[in-house]
Design a protein around this motif. Structure first.
Motif, PDB file in Angstrom:
ATOM      1  N   HIS A   1      29.561 -32.482 -30.335  1.00  0.00           N
ATOM      2  CA  HIS A   1      28.985 -31.650 -29.488  1.00  0.00           C
ATOM      3  C   HIS A   1      29.345 -32.330 -27.980  1.00  0.00           C
ATOM      4  O   HIS A   1      30.308 -33.446 -27.488  1.00  0.00           O
ATOM      5  N   GLU A   2      29.310 -31.137 -27.329  1.00  0.00           N
ATOM      6  CA  GLU A   2      29.917 -31.636 -26.084  1.00  0.00           C
ATOM      7  C   GLU A   2      29.590 -32.175 -24.383  1.00  0.00           C
ATOM      8  O   GLU A   2      29.956 -33.163 -23.429  1.00  0.00           O
TER       9      GLU A   2
ATOM     10  N   ASP B   1      24.588 -27.621 -23.936  1.00  0.00           N
ATOM     11  CA  ASP B   1      25.755 -28.460 -24.764  1.00  0.00           C
ATOM     12  C   ASP B   1      26.819 -26.799 -25.249  1.00  0.00           C
ATOM     13  O   ASP B   1      25.731 -25.825 -25.646  1.00  0.00           O
ATOM     14  N   ARG B   2      27.074 -27.634 -26.724  1.00  0.00           N
ATOM     15  CA  ARG B   2      27.740 -26.625 -26.777  1.00  0.00           C
ATOM     16  C   ARG B   2      28.550 -27.499 -28.343  1.00  0.00           C
ATOM     17  O   ARG B   2      29.207 -28.530 -28.048  1.00  0.00           O
TER      18      ARG B   2
ATOM     19  N   HIS C   1      30.449 -27.728 -31.563  1.00  0.00           N
ATOM     20  CA  HIS C   1      31.542 -26.874 -32.335  1.00  0.00           C
ATOM     21  C   HIS C   1      31.549 -27.144 -33.862  1.00  0.00           C
ATOM     22  O   HIS C   1      31.261 -28.365 -34.124  1.00  0.00           O
TER      23      HIS C   1
ATOM     24  N   LEU D   1      30.168 -21.395 -34.175  1.00  0.00           N
ATOM     25  CA  LEU D   1      29.794 -21.729 -32.475  1.00  0.00           C
ATOM     26  C   LEU D   1      28.461 -22.513 -31.765  1.00  0.00           C
ATOM     27  O   LEU D   1      27.632 -20.630 -31.740  1.00  0.00           O
TER      28      LEU D   1
ATOM     29  N   VAL E   1      25.357 -22.999 -29.214  1.00  0.00           N
ATOM     30  CA  VAL E   1      25.749 -22.526 -27.393  1.00  0.00           C
ATOM     31  C   VAL E   1      23.361 -23.129 -27.124  1.00  0.00           C
ATOM     32  O   VAL E   1      23.016 -22.427 -27.632  1.00  0.00           O
ATOM     33  N   LYS E   2      23.807 -24.006 -26.271  1.00  0.00           N
ATOM     34  CA  LYS E   2      22.044 -23.779 -25.841  1.00  0.00           C
ATOM     35  C   LYS E   2      22.097 -23.908 -24.400  1.00  0.00           C
ATOM     36  O   LYS E   2      22.819 -24.687 -23.701  1.00  0.00           O
ATOM     37  N   GLU E   3      21.392 -23.357 -24.129  1.00  0.00           N
ATOM     38  CA  GLU E   3      21.060 -22.740 -22.881  1.00  0.00           C
ATOM     39  C   GLU E   3      19.434 -23.074 -22.492  1.00  0.00           C
ATOM     40  O   GLU E   3      18.572 -22.783 -23.689  1.00  0.00           O
TER      41      GLU E   3
ATOM     42  N   TYR F   1      18.929 -23.796 -28.671  1.00  0.00           N
ATOM     43  CA  TYR F   1      20.560 -23.377 -29.200  1.00  0.00           C
ATOM     44  C   TYR F   1      20.532 -21.986 -30.017  1.00  0.00           C
ATOM     45  O   TYR F   1      19.184 -21.558 -30.585  1.00  0.00           O
TER      46      TYR F   1
ATOM     47  N   LYS G   1      33.252 -18.110 -33.900  1.00  0.00           N
ATOM     48  CA  LYS G   1      33.668 -18.731 -32.573  1.00  0.00           C
ATOM     49  C   LYS G   1      34.107 -18.791 -31.424  1.00  0.00           C
ATOM     50  O   LYS G   1      34.598 -18.456 -30.343  1.00  0.00           O
TER      51      LYS G   1
ATOM     52  N   GLY H   1      32.346 -16.144 -30.115  1.00  0.00           N
ATOM     53  CA  GLY H   1      31.238 -15.277 -29.150  1.00  0.00           C
ATOM     54  C   GLY H   1      30.645 -14.410 -29.469  1.00  0.00           C
ATOM     55  O   GLY H   1      29.271 -14.622 -28.755  1.00  0.00           O
TER      56      GLY H   1
END
Length: 153
Positions: free
Chosen positions: A62-63, A125-126, A128, A135, A137-139, A143, A148, A150
């Motif tokens: 996680h980023e 968060d992102r 990987h 991928l 992607v948490k907004e 999630y 990868k 997009g």
């Protein structure tokens, strides 16, 4: 005061947000989202049971979110960028956000394994996945999965 509960009485979630083509390794994973029961907003707490042969996830990192795992019962194999590591009862491991060490747990034993996982609840968060075309992607706290490049699943 919050009402105490017995963790194993909480219904387990056995589904995943992974696309069907990538979900097979998680069959046999039962996750109880304990933090949600208490409306925790800063960190999540899950009690997870892995049946023999089941995995916690695909290898990922996680980023923006830290992760911590504490093994309660049984034996799991941590698979990360440095290889395989056996974790038994009382052992723990943590993963700092933004450190690109793809990790997962796999139950390679013949008995179920139970562990507690604790992690940050970042709004964004992102995650990987080094070995899967995925991928996360948490907004706004939720999630969604993409390839990868997009494109959505």
């Amino acid at each position: 005061m919050a009402e105490p509960i017995r963790a194993l009485d909480v219904p387990a979630r056995t589904t995943t947000i992974y696309p069907e083509a990538l979900a097979a390794p998680l069959k046999g994973r039962a996750k109880r989202k304990l933090g949600d029961l208490f409306h925790l907003t800063q960190f999540g707490v899950n009690l997870t049971v892995l049946a023999p042969g089941a995995a916690s996830a695909h290898r990922h990192w996680h980023e923006s979110e830290d992760e911590f795992v504490y093994v309660i019962e049984g034996e799991v194999t941590l698979v990360d960028d440095e290889g395989e590591h056996i974790l038994g009862p009382g052992m723990c491991v943590g993963f700092k956000a933004a450190v690109p060490n793809g990790h997962m747990l796999v139950n390679k034993s013949s008995a179920s394994a139970t562990y507690l996982e604790v992690g940050t609840r970042a709004e964004g968060d992102r995650a990987h996945y080094p070995e899967a075309d995925m991928l996360a992607v948490k907004e706004n706290g939720a999630y969604r999965l993409t390839h990868k490049d997009g494109t959505p699943y």
